[in-house]
Scaffold this motif. Structure first.
Motif, PDB file in Angstrom:
ATOM      1  N   THR A 112       0.948  -1.345   0.085  1.00 42.79           N
ATOM      2  CA  THR A 112      -0.171   0.266   0.002  1.00 42.79           C
ATOM      3  C   THR A 112       0.803   1.358   0.166  1.00 42.79           C
ATOM      4  N   VAL A 113       1.821   1.524   0.754  1.00 44.42           N
ATOM      5  CA  VAL A 113       2.491   2.824   0.677  1.00 44.42           C
ATOM      6  C   VAL A 113       3.508   2.666  -0.738  1.00 44.42           C
ATOM      7  N   ALA A 114       3.825   1.411  -0.950  1.00 44.96           N
ATOM      8  CA  ALA A 114       4.671   2.077  -1.779  1.00 44.96           C
ATOM      9  C   ALA A 114       3.874   1.597  -3.060  1.00 44.96           C
ATOM     10  N   ARG A 115       2.924   1.706  -3.178  1.00 42.56           N
ATOM     11  CA  ARG A 115       1.879   1.969  -3.902  1.00 42.56           C
ATOM     12  C   ARG A 115       1.273   3.325  -4.242  1.00 42.56           C
ATOM     13  N   GLU A 116       0.855   4.043  -3.224  1.00 38.97           N
ATOM     14  CA  GLU A 116       0.239   5.286  -3.123  1.00 38.97           C
ATOM     15  C   GLU A 116       1.510   6.227  -3.000  1.00 38.97           C
ATOM     16  N   LEU A 117       2.802   6.119  -3.182  1.00 36.78           N
ATOM     17  CA  LEU A 117       3.804   7.133  -2.887  1.00 36.78           C
ATOM     18  C   LEU A 117       4.668   6.805  -3.688  1.00 36.78           C
ATOM     19  N   SER A 118       4.206   5.642  -5.076  1.00 41.58           N
ATOM     20  CA  SER A 118       4.439   5.496  -6.299  1.00 41.58           C
ATOM     21  C   SER A 118       6.027   4.908  -6.177  1.00 41.58           C
ATOM     22  N   LEU A 119       6.469   4.399  -5.476  1.00 43.39           N
ATOM     23  CA  LEU A 119       8.313   3.759  -5.254  1.00 43.39           C
ATOM     24  C   LEU A 119       8.423   2.756  -6.240  1.00 43.39           C
ATOM     25  N   ASN A 120       9.694   2.655  -6.821  1.00 37.01           N
ATOM     26  CA  ASN A 120      10.023   1.314  -7.093  1.00 37.01           C
ATOM     27  C   ASN A 120      10.429   0.722  -6.131  1.00 37.01           C
ATOM     28  N   VAL A 121       9.609  -0.159  -6.173  1.00 33.56           N
ATOM     29  CA  VAL A 121       9.002  -1.492  -5.339  1.00 33.56           C
ATOM     30  C   VAL A 121       8.697  -3.216  -5.145  1.00 33.56           C
ATOM     31  N   THR A 122       9.213  -3.844  -5.571  1.00 31.41           N
ATOM     32  CA  THR A 122       8.664  -5.046  -5.411  1.00 31.41           C
ATOM     33  C   THR A 122       8.225  -5.504  -4.195  1.00 31.41           C
ATOM     34  N   VAL A 123       7.588  -6.024  -3.485  1.00 29.91           N
ATOM     35  CA  VAL A 123       6.977  -6.934  -1.971  1.00 29.91           C
ATOM     36  C   VAL A 123       6.919  -8.261  -2.470  1.00 29.91           C
ATOM     37  N   LEU A 124       7.962  -9.015  -1.707  1.00 24.82           N
ATOM     38  CA  LEU A 124       7.072 -10.470  -2.031  1.00 24.82           C
ATOM     39  C   LEU A 124       6.946 -10.961  -0.194  1.00 24.82           C
ATOM     40  N   ALA A 125       6.053 -11.555  -0.789  1.00 21.16           N
ATOM     41  CA  ALA A 125       5.230 -12.174   0.919  1.00 21.16           C
ATOM     42  C   ALA A 125       5.064 -13.535   0.840  1.00 21.16           C
ATOM     43  N   GLU A 126       6.610 -13.959   0.886  1.00 21.99           N
ATOM     44  CA  GLU A 126       7.151 -15.527   1.119  1.00 21.99           C
ATOM     45  C   GLU A 126       8.453 -15.182   2.241  1.00 21.99           C
ATOM     46  N   ARG A 127       8.610 -16.856   2.667  1.00 17.17           N
ATOM     47  CA  ARG A 127       9.665 -16.624   4.071  1.00 17.17           C
ATOM     48  C   ARG A 127      10.800 -17.065   3.236  1.00 17.17           C
ATOM     49  N   ILE A 128      11.060 -16.107   4.262  1.00 18.00           N
ATOM     50  CA  ILE A 128      13.202 -15.575   2.787  1.00 18.00           C
ATOM     51  C   ILE A 128      13.756 -17.266   2.102  1.00 18.00           C
ATOM     52  N   GLU A 129      13.711 -17.477   3.109  1.00 17.74           N
ATOM     53  CA  GLU A 129      14.456 -19.473   2.678  1.00 17.74           C
ATOM     54  C   GLU A 129      13.508 -19.979   1.462  1.00 17.74           C
ATOM     55  N   ALA A 130      11.999 -19.533   1.282  1.00 21.88           N
ATOM     56  CA  ALA A 130      11.814 -19.972  -0.116  1.00 21.88           C
ATOM     57  C   ALA A 130      11.706 -19.446  -1.198  1.00 21.88           C
ATOM     58  N   ILE A 131      12.926 -18.452  -1.282  1.00 20.90           N
ATOM     59  CA  ILE A 131      12.519 -17.559  -2.987  1.00 20.90           C
ATOM     60  C   ILE A 131      14.034 -17.522  -3.015  1.00 20.90           C
ATOM     61  N   PRO A 132      14.086 -17.990  -4.508  1.00 14.22           N
ATOM     62  CA  PRO A 132      15.429 -18.086  -5.513  1.00 14.22           C
ATOM     63  C   PRO A 132      16.371 -17.014  -5.198  1.00 14.22           C
ATOM     64  N   ALA A 133      17.654 -17.424  -5.310  1.00 13.93           N
ATOM     65  CA  ALA A 133      18.863 -16.031  -5.031  1.00 13.93           C
ATOM     66  C   ALA A 133      18.485 -15.341  -5.759  1.00 13.93           C
ATOM     67  N   LEU A 134      19.017 -13.751  -4.935  1.00  5.94           N
ATOM     68  CA  LEU A 134      18.009 -12.241  -5.660  1.00  5.94           C
ATOM     69  C   LEU A 134      18.766 -11.619  -6.334  1.00  5.94           C
ATOM     70  N   GLY A 135      20.474 -12.128  -6.189  1.00  3.68           N
ATOM     71  CA  GLY A 135      21.308 -11.511  -7.318  1.00  3.68           C
ATOM     72  C   GLY A 135      21.482  -9.719  -6.227  1.00  3.68           C
ATOM     73  N   ALA A 136      21.757  -9.467  -4.894  1.00  7.51           N
ATOM     74  CA  ALA A 136      21.078  -8.393  -4.442  1.00  7.51           C
ATOM     75  C   ALA A 136      22.475  -8.142  -5.007  1.00  7.51           C
ATOM     76  N   ALA A 137      22.311  -5.936  -5.265  1.00 10.60           N
ATOM     77  CA  ALA A 137      23.422  -5.452  -5.202  1.00 10.60           C
ATOM     78  C   ALA A 137      24.188  -4.525  -3.068  1.00 10.60           C
ATOM     79  N   VAL A 138      23.144  -5.081  -2.967  1.00 14.71           N
ATOM     80  CA  VAL A 138      22.600  -5.044  -1.669  1.00 14.71           C
ATOM     81  C   VAL A 138      22.367  -5.906  -0.463  1.00 14.71           C
ATOM     82  N   VAL A 139      21.917  -6.194   0.741  1.00 16.23           N
ATOM     83  CA  VAL A 139      21.452  -6.914   1.051  1.00 16.23           C
ATOM     84  C   VAL A 139      21.536  -6.659   2.526  1.00 16.23           C
TER      85      VAL A 139
END
Length: 209
Positions: A112-139
């Motif tokens: 809701t915050v991301a949408r109302e503030l027009s942010l470049n955000v993706t929300v993953l409603a999952e457990r950290i252990e269950a998601i594939p490797a994300l290749g992040a520049a920053v964690v």
């Protein structure tokens, strides 16, 4: 006091009025949703600009890349992830922010915050252990788990040249010593600007010891 904290935030971060307006809108949504889903301790809301906004923004100041993906683990009420996304909109608009939060009600708030503030955000409603490797520049992760467990997440989700930024409380030295028993990594310590005994650990080159 809120006005003083807001002025300190604006002075230290050198941000525009538009960024302050977005943070004001974020604060309003936080106060609206908090009684129902306990996003943050109610006692900390009076000092939200210092306790949550500035505390999160110092991570952005340490590690924000010009582009790539910033992954915030266990985002909860959005700290530091939503603050990072709000600052990125002004400072580095090519940065993508991904928030991982398994609690469905909290992830709904983040979306809701991301949408109302027009942010470049993706929300993953999952457990950290269950998601594939994300290749992040920053964690990043704030008040989520002991350092040795966080390094397991960083090892999985960071790109090879990525950076992990973990704020830690007064017991950070013991957490560091424990983590070094299981992990090999390089780190730098920065004193927290908002808590005298706390530290921010910036970590690279994570691998199993």
């Amino acid at each position: 006091m809120t006005a003083d904290h807001k002025a300190r935030f604006q002075d230290q971060l050198n941000v525009s009025r538009e960024t302050i307006s977005r943070l004001d809108a974020y604060e309003a949504l936080l106060r609206k949703w908090n009684p129902a889903i306990n996003l943050v301790s109610p006692a900390t809301l009076a000092g939200v600009w210092e306790r949550h906004f500035l505390d999160s923004a110092q991570l952005f100041s340490i590690g924000a890349p010009a582009h790539g993906r910033w992954v915030d683990l266990g985002s909860g009420g959005g700290f530091p992830g939503l603050v990072v996304a709000i600052l990125a909109l002004e400072k580095c608009p090519a940065l993508e922010v991904l928030l991982v939060e398994s609690d469905k009600r909290k992830s709904a708030f983040l979306s809701t915050v991301a949408r109302e503030l027009s942010l470049n955000v993706t929300v993953l409603a999952e457990r950290i252990e269950a998601i594939p490797a994300l290749g992040a520049a920053v964690v990043s992760a704030r008040a989520l788990a002991p350092l040795d467990k966080l390094l397991g997440f960083a090892n999985r989700h960071l790109s090879p040249d990525g950076l992990a930024i973990f704020p830690k409380g007064a017991g950070w030295r013991q957490e560091l010593a424990t983590a070094q028993e299981s992990w090999s990594f390089k780190y730098q310590m920065s004193p927290s600007e908002t808590e005298s005994e706390a530290a921010i650990l910036t970590i690279t080159e994570v691998s199993r010891a």
